[in-house]
Design a protein around this motif. Sequence first.
Motif, PDB file in Angstrom:
ATOM      1  N   GLU A 105       6.542   9.332  -0.740  1.00  0.00           N
ATOM      2  CA  GLU A 105       5.792   8.576   0.260  1.00  0.00           C
ATOM      3  C   GLU A 105       4.818   7.627  -0.405  1.00  0.00           C
ATOM      4  O   GLU A 105       4.687   6.473  -0.006  1.00  0.00           O
ATOM      5  CB  GLU A 105       5.047   9.531   1.193  1.00  0.00           C
ATOM      6  CG  GLU A 105       4.296   8.812   2.304  1.00  0.00           C
ATOM      7  CD  GLU A 105       3.653   9.770   3.282  1.00  0.00           C
ATOM      8  OE1 GLU A 105       3.135   9.312   4.312  1.00  0.00           O
ATOM      9  OE2 GLU A 105       3.669  10.999   3.011  1.00  0.00           O
ATOM     10  N   THR A 106       4.157   8.095  -1.462  1.00  0.00           N
ATOM     11  CA  THR A 106       3.200   7.258  -2.182  1.00  0.00           C
ATOM     12  C   THR A 106       3.897   6.226  -3.055  1.00  0.00           C
ATOM     13  O   THR A 106       3.429   5.090  -3.183  1.00  0.00           O
ATOM     14  CB  THR A 106       2.272   8.137  -3.035  1.00  0.00           C
ATOM     15  OG1 THR A 106       1.623   9.086  -2.199  1.00  0.00           O
ATOM     16  CG2 THR A 106       1.229   7.288  -3.749  1.00  0.00           C
ATOM     17  N   ALA A 107       5.029   6.605  -3.668  1.00  0.00           N
ATOM     18  CA  ALA A 107       5.717   5.709  -4.604  1.00  0.00           C
ATOM     19  C   ALA A 107       6.115   4.377  -3.969  1.00  0.00           C
ATOM     20  O   ALA A 107       5.796   3.311  -4.510  1.00  0.00           O
ATOM     21  CB  ALA A 107       6.936   6.422  -5.193  1.00  0.00           C
ATOM     22  N   PRO A 108       6.797   4.368  -2.822  1.00  0.00           N
ATOM     23  CA  PRO A 108       7.149   3.066  -2.234  1.00  0.00           C
ATOM     24  C   PRO A 108       5.937   2.272  -1.758  1.00  0.00           C
ATOM     25  O   PRO A 108       5.924   1.038  -1.840  1.00  0.00           O
ATOM     26  CB  PRO A 108       8.064   3.435  -1.066  1.00  0.00           C
ATOM     27  CG  PRO A 108       7.756   4.850  -0.751  1.00  0.00           C
ATOM     28  CD  PRO A 108       7.376   5.481  -2.047  1.00  0.00           C
ATOM     29  N   ILE A 109       4.909   2.968  -1.275  1.00  0.00           N
ATOM     30  CA  ILE A 109       3.702   2.261  -0.834  1.00  0.00           C
ATOM     31  C   ILE A 109       3.019   1.593  -2.020  1.00  0.00           C
ATOM     32  O   ILE A 109       2.473   0.477  -1.898  1.00  0.00           O
ATOM     33  CB  ILE A 109       2.756   3.235  -0.106  1.00  0.00           C
ATOM     34  CG1 ILE A 109       3.389   3.698   1.205  1.00  0.00           C
ATOM     35  CG2 ILE A 109       1.409   2.577   0.163  1.00  0.00           C
ATOM     36  CD1 ILE A 109       2.565   4.729   1.957  1.00  0.00           C
ATOM     37  N   ALA A 110       3.045   2.240  -3.181  1.00  0.00           N
ATOM     38  CA  ALA A 110       2.464   1.638  -4.378  1.00  0.00           C
ATOM     39  C   ALA A 110       3.198   0.348  -4.758  1.00  0.00           C
ATOM     40  O   ALA A 110       2.573  -0.643  -5.157  1.00  0.00           O
ATOM     41  CB  ALA A 110       2.507   2.633  -5.536  1.00  0.00           C
TER      42      ALA A 110
END
Length: 307
Positions: A105-110
């Motif tokens: 979830e955090t990886a694509p938002i980053a």
Amino acid sequence: MADQDSKNKIADVPASNEAGQGEPVSGEEVYNGKGAAGPASLLPESLGEAASSIENLIEDHEEEVSENGRTVKRRGVYLLPNLFTTGALFCGFYAVVAAMRGDYETAPIAILFALVFDGLDGRVARLTNTSSKFGAEYDSLADMVSFGVAPALVMFSWALGDLGKVGWSAAFVYVACAALRLARFNTQVGVGDPNFFMGLASPAAACIMACTVWVSQDQGWVGGALPGELAVLVAVLTTTVAILMVVNVPYHSFKGFDLHGRVPFVAILAVVLVFGLVTVDPAKILLLASLTYALSGPVEQLRRWQK
């Protein structure tokens, strides 16, 4: 009592004063550090020597620029635009770290945050007249990490790793095509129509990869719950997007939009509606928009061939 004896012993020791005349200084002054240079007085000199040593180890950047028709050399780099580039680089690196921890979830938002920083650094440089060769090269290397390596590793960690050699081959093809796309773009700066990109831009390709992972995370398609058929489709999607980055298909760059002039009131209303639409389901809306943009190039090219 022992402290008093130590002071009496110190009082018997002669010390030189600041003028260096060899006159005795009271033991109380020596005890308090007033009669001689203490560690505190040496601290500024030590810091200055350390700073000088660092400057000698790291050579300052120097580049040639054109000013009033003359070529002159300037030292140093511009801070403001490179801060945004560094932010994009950090977001790409953090996306890889998040994917290694299984945080899809955090990886694509980053990666999406890296898109924002990448869009700002060039515009800030142009608005503040701080463009430079160093900034252009730094931006290209940051793009390679944030939009080439990071999306490929996130996809590999999420789905492609389950496909064995096929998976890492698809991830490598994506990284290689991103590198070729950036290298070709750097050699063609100022050539051709600035309103079009030749091939899908690497930020747009990275947006497709990131939003695909984001949507799948929302659907629960991660880890053991990831369908095998979806992993195969992801490999095909990754390879297709990679090829679109290097084919000779023009894409609109949207650089022709005039953001300084006046616009009709309905344009502001349209912006508000777009924001409202995105907030309904950001992952799906952004994925749909990025896929539509990726398909727009081949569709327009087919229309030109038919004419």
